[in-house]
Design an enzyme around this catalytic site. Structure first.
Site, PDB file in Angstrom:
ATOM      1  N   CYS A  77      -3.535   6.917   0.733  1.00 50.15           N
ATOM      2  CA  CYS A  77      -3.441   5.700  -0.072  1.00 50.15           C
ATOM      3  C   CYS A  77      -3.199   6.001  -1.545  1.00 50.15           C
ATOM      4  O   CYS A  77      -3.445   5.152  -2.409  1.00 50.15           O
ATOM      5  CB  CYS A  77      -4.691   4.836   0.095  1.00 50.15           C
ATOM      6  SG  CYS A  77      -5.013   4.375   1.814  1.00 50.15           S
ATOM      7  N   GLY A  99       0.800  -1.214   0.000  1.00 47.87           N
ATOM      8  CA  GLY A  99       0.000   0.000   0.000  1.00 47.87           C
ATOM      9  C   GLY A  99       0.833   1.264   0.000  1.00 47.87           C
ATOM     10  O   GLY A  99       2.053   1.242  -0.213  1.00 47.87           O
ATOM     11  N   THR A 136      -0.636   6.645   4.723  1.00 49.39           N
ATOM     12  CA  THR A 136      -1.857   6.859   5.483  1.00 49.39           C
ATOM     13  C   THR A 136      -1.510   7.527   6.803  1.00 49.39           C
ATOM     14  O   THR A 136      -0.343   7.795   7.106  1.00 49.39           O
ATOM     15  CB  THR A 136      -2.622   5.543   5.698  1.00 49.39           C
ATOM     16  OG1 THR A 136      -3.935   5.839   6.189  1.00 49.39           O
ATOM     17  CG2 THR A 136      -1.907   4.631   6.688  1.00 49.39           C
ATOM     18  N   TRP A 137      -2.541   7.792   7.584  1.00 48.55           N
ATOM     19  CA  TRP A 137      -2.381   8.403   8.912  1.00 48.55           C
ATOM     20  C   TRP A 137      -2.976   7.469   9.941  1.00 48.55           C
ATOM     21  O   TRP A 137      -4.002   6.829   9.708  1.00 48.55           O
ATOM     22  CB  TRP A 137      -3.093   9.752   8.951  1.00 48.55           C
ATOM     23  CG  TRP A 137      -3.142  10.386  10.312  1.00 48.55           C
ATOM     24  CD1 TRP A 137      -2.196  11.186  10.889  1.00 48.55           C
ATOM     25  CD2 TRP A 137      -4.202  10.285  11.283  1.00 48.55           C
ATOM     26  NE1 TRP A 137      -2.589  11.578  12.153  1.00 48.55           N
ATOM     27  CE2 TRP A 137      -3.821  11.039  12.412  1.00 48.55           C
ATOM     28  CE3 TRP A 137      -5.429   9.622  11.301  1.00 48.55           C
ATOM     29  CZ2 TRP A 137      -4.623  11.162  13.550  1.00 48.55           C
ATOM     30  CZ3 TRP A 137      -6.233   9.728  12.440  1.00 48.55           C
ATOM     31  CH2 TRP A 137      -5.824  10.492  13.534  1.00 48.55           C
ATOM     32  N   MET A 194      -6.471  -0.688   4.611  1.00 53.29           N
ATOM     33  CA  MET A 194      -5.819  -1.992   4.721  1.00 53.29           C
ATOM     34  C   MET A 194      -4.411  -1.918   4.144  1.00 53.29           C
ATOM     35  O   MET A 194      -4.191  -1.274   3.116  1.00 53.29           O
ATOM     36  CB  MET A 194      -6.592  -3.057   3.940  1.00 53.29           C
ATOM     37  CG  MET A 194      -8.035  -3.237   4.345  1.00 53.29           C
ATOM     38  SD  MET A 194      -8.197  -4.356   5.745  1.00 53.29           S
ATOM     39  CE  MET A 194      -9.971  -4.258   6.032  1.00 53.29           C
TER      40      MET A 194
END
Length: 276
Positions: free
Chosen positions: A218, A75, A78-79, A188
């Protein structure tokens, strides 16, 4: 049935530093590989942190130089932070590992969690995680363009380099709900090493989603983020969600019919036929 142990590492004032949790993942991963521990799911909250998977592009990181932890999961960026339930299932799978099947099981569990709270969610073709779909969308439509409602003059329609961080709050990921666009409620990102899974999911329960506005979450420019609290119009707490998440994770992961990935062999060429 595959026994699944849950370990609650820390929440709220006891939230767990990302590096500390990563070290614990690796410790449990090694124990699971050696069959010294059962399948284990670590559950926790993190203090605010940005993490970048291996496919993160430089232009997707914070423009202001905010520190980012580079990690070994799949991936992109993200946070993580307060109000987000993070789960790291560490599970031994048959080889060759079917990574996609594992990802789908995690999505199934989180879709069931959201449904129990009254939020209808779905998968989006080509995009991992769990999503609240925008207006006039269904789960079968291919999503090559914008999610939800779009306007002819929306600059994202024809500009693949459009950067929502530079174009005001009307394009911010955290405002996707107001725009009625597709919005991710659970991210995810997983890794499998030596047949054992690591990393996992991050379910937005009641976080400050404006933290996602510093990045391209993402790597997706044409959709946004949301939370259970936003979708329900009321405050939902981690304490409410935690036992529900454990129940659905146990139901999905313990009862899964684990199978190795099917590797299709190329058909053998037909032998040359003799000619008269």
């Amino acid at each position: 049935m595959n026994e699944l142990r849950f370990v609650r590492l820390g929440f709220g004032a006891d939230s767990v530093d990302y590096q500390e949790a990563w070290d614990e993942q690796r410790r449990v991963h090694a124990a699971r590989f050696a069959d010294e521990a059962p399948d284990t799911c670590l559950l926790l909250e993190h203090p605010p942190v940005y993490t970048a998977g291996r496919r993160t592009a430089p232009e997707e990181r914070p423009l202001d130089g905010t520190p980012v932890v580079d990690v070994d999961r799949g991936g992109k960026i993200t946070w993580h932070g307060p109000g987000q339930l993070v789960g790291y299932p560490i599970q031994k799978l048959p080889r060759p590992v079917d990574v996609v099947a594992h990802l789908r099981r995690l999505e199934d569990a989180m879709i069931a969690v959201c449904a129990e709270f009254g939020v209808q969610t779905s998968r989006v073709e080509g995009r991992a995680g769990v999503w609240v779909l925008g207006d006039a969308k269904d789960t079968t439509e291919e999503r090559s363009g914008l999610g939800g409602l779009s306007l002819d003059f929306d600059p994202r329609v024809n500009d693949s380099e459009f950067d929502p961080r530079l174009n005001g709050p009307e394009y911010a990921p955290s405002n996707a709900g107001q725009r009625r666009e597709d919005r991710k409620i659970c991210a995810m990102g997983i890794r499998v090493a030596k047949g054992v899974t690591m990393h996992g999911f991050a379910l937005n329960v009641n976080p400050d989603t404006s933290n996602f506005d510093k990045i391209i979450p993402c790597g997706i420019r044409d959709a946004g983020v949301t939370s259970l609290s936003y979708e329900l119009g009321r405050e939902v707490t981690i304490d409410e969600v935690l036992p529900v998440a454990e129940r659905h994770l146990r139901d999905v992961l313990e009862n899964a019919a684990l199978a190795p990935r099917v590797i299709e062999k190329a058909p053998e060429p037909e032998p040359d036929k003799a000619t008269a």
